[in-house]
Design a protein around this motif. Structure first.
Motif, PDB file in Angstrom:
ATOM      1  N   SER A  31       0.821  -1.204   0.000  1.00  0.00           N
ATOM      2  CA  SER A  31       0.000   0.000   0.000  1.00  0.00           C
ATOM      3  C   SER A  31       0.857   1.257   0.000  1.00  0.00           C
ATOM      4  O   SER A  31       0.496   2.276  -0.606  1.00  0.00           O
ATOM      5  N   LEU A  32       1.993   1.187   0.674  1.00  0.00           N
ATOM      6  CA  LEU A  32       2.915   2.326   0.700  1.00  0.00           C
ATOM      7  C   LEU A  32       3.433   2.630  -0.703  1.00  0.00           C
ATOM      8  O   LEU A  32       3.589   3.801  -1.084  1.00  0.00           O
ATOM      9  N   LEU A  33       3.678   1.584  -1.482  1.00  0.00           N
ATOM     10  CA  LEU A  33       4.078   1.763  -2.873  1.00  0.00           C
ATOM     11  C   LEU A  33       3.014   2.550  -3.633  1.00  0.00           C
ATOM     12  O   LEU A  33       3.314   3.539  -4.320  1.00  0.00           O
ATOM     13  N   ILE A  34       1.754   2.147  -3.482  1.00  0.00           N
ATOM     14  CA  ILE A  34       0.660   2.809  -4.198  1.00  0.00           C
ATOM     15  C   ILE A  34       0.461   4.238  -3.694  1.00  0.00           C
ATOM     16  O   ILE A  34       0.265   5.172  -4.478  1.00  0.00           O
ATOM     17  N   ALA A  35       0.521   4.414  -2.374  1.00  0.00           N
ATOM     18  CA  ALA A  35       0.303   5.744  -1.801  1.00  0.00           C
ATOM     19  C   ALA A  35       1.403   6.724  -2.170  1.00  0.00           C
ATOM     20  O   ALA A  35       1.215   7.943  -2.079  1.00  0.00           O
TER      21      ALA A  35
END
Length: 412
Positions: A31-35
């Motif tokens: 999710s950190l990648l996407i955010a």
């Protein structure tokens, strides 16, 4: 005997907690990648199509490797492969923090996806082993960790990555390192469980025709496609949509993404127990088709109503997945390994892979027609949930064939 049995139960819940916590760390990194997409988009001057390709690189490795991992470990279980998978994620996060070109971003996303593809099939198998017969509850405990981690990704991006820049992503490689340590302990338990004498299974046989089983699995995969395609559109582009449609800042938009992903976590936690109580088919039907009115209304409401609708949408969509997993396991009783390889490998990987392709396609459409038009198109996806009418009622079939045991309560 009661004391021994209680000890076994305590050990099972400790393992479920460890698997859920590792799932939290794994999906927080994803999710950190996407955010962090807005950071990459501005610093590397990426288009929406390129943002979609980053999602595709991550999802494609999961789609390509997860079926292979699931099928291989079905025949040759590897208790310590869980820690190995996190090693790929660790390398991916380190590369992500240093990537200065678009190809390096793609490689980093692919490494994170590879780690995920190794983690999920075996972790889901361990969750079932530790379930003590409460399969819906075990799946929810396992999956809620992942969804909670996904929910915290945008907050970590807002609190750490945006203020301190891309290099701060290296700090989160410690998540992978911590998960490797925890999963090493899970691997020891897994290995010891496999060394114990096998207990005779009391699986309920539904004796469904083979063609019906195949058609039902195809329906489940179609339902997964509609769920994950829509979730991919929300996860990849909600921040950009909110910024453009409502004129809010990046940080406020990331909080809205957190609200949505938190609702996904809540739906996952409750979906399994609800399925245990009212039936898997009913949960699948209500969660995927029932969400359609809310998705259809989403593009036309104000900011506050949009936040409320995304909470409802996230909760309802996520509640389906634990029920779908256990439904697939009950569809093929006595073949837990086969279901693990097929469902968590092929179906899960295929759904995410198609969702990744969809994210890339949606990115191209957003570049051409605008992000708001894309959200209107995506609002119709949950109507695919009408296919749930073709799912057989497993409990009724078992009762009709006299296969239902006094203590067995397979869900609809």
């Amino acid at each position: 005997m009661t004391t021994a049995h209680s000890a076994v139960d305590r050990t099972a819940f400790k393992v479920l907690g460890a698997i859920s916590f590792s799932h939290f760390l794994n999906d927080a990194m994803q999710s950190l990648l996407i955010a962090s997409y807005p950071l990459f988009k501005s610093s590397l001057h990426l288009s929406f199509a390129q943002i979609g390709l980053i999602t595709l690189a991550f999802q494609f490795t999961a789609s390509l490797l997860q079926p292979l991992v699931g099928a291989y470990t079905d025949r040759h279980p590897k208790p310590f492969s869980l820690s190995l998978g996190m090693g790929f994620s660790l390398a991916g996060m380190l590369l992500l923090s240093q990537a200065t070109t678009f190809p390096l971003l793609l490689a980093a996303a692919a490494l994170v996806g590879s780690g995920s593809s190794i983690f999920h099939p075996e972790a889901s198998r361990v969750a079932r082993m530790a379930s003590g017969g409460r399969h819906g509850l075990a799946q929810s405990i396992f999956q809620v960790g992942g969804n909670a981690g996904a929910a915290f990704g945008p907050l970590l991006a807002a609190w750490v990555v945006l203020p301190h820049g891309q290099k701060s992503l290296a700090v989160f490689s410690l998540f992978a390192l911590l998960a490797m340590i925890v999963l090493a302990g899970v691997g020891i338990w897994y290995r010891d469980q496999r060394r114990k004498p096998k207990k005779t299974a009391s699986a309920t046989s539904h004796d469904l025709p083979r063609n019906l089983v195949r058609r039902t699995l195809a329906v489940l995969m179609a339902l997964m496609f509609s769920k994950f395609f829509y979730l991919a559109s929300i996860s990849s582009y909600l921040i950009f949509y909110l910024m453009q449609h409502y004129g809010i800042g990046t940080r406020e938009a990331q909080y809205h993404l957190f609200y949505f992903l938190f609702a996904v976590a809540a739906g996952t936690l409750l979906g399994g127990p609800i399925g245990d109580r009212i039936g898997r088919k009913r949960v699948i039907w209500l969660s995927i088709l029932g969400v359609a009115p809310f998705t259809l209304a989403l593009p036309y409401v104000g900011l506050a109503a949009s936040a409320g609708l995304t909470l409802i949408i996230g909760f309802m969509l996520a509640s389906a997945f634990p029920a779908m997993v256990v439904y697939a396991q009950e569809l093929m009783p006595g073949k837990v390994g086969t279901v693990s390889g097929l469902f968590f490998g092929l179906a899960f990987g295929l759904a995410f892979g198609l969702a990744g392709i969809g994210a890339a396609v949606l990115g191209g459409l957003a570049d051409r027609w605008g992000i708001e038009t894309v959200y209107v198109l995506c609002s119709f996806l949950p109507l695919i949930g009408l296919l749930a009418v073709f799912l057989p009622d497993l409990r009724a079939t078992a009762v009709a064939r006299g296969a239902l045991q006094p203590d067995a309560t397979p869900a609809k």
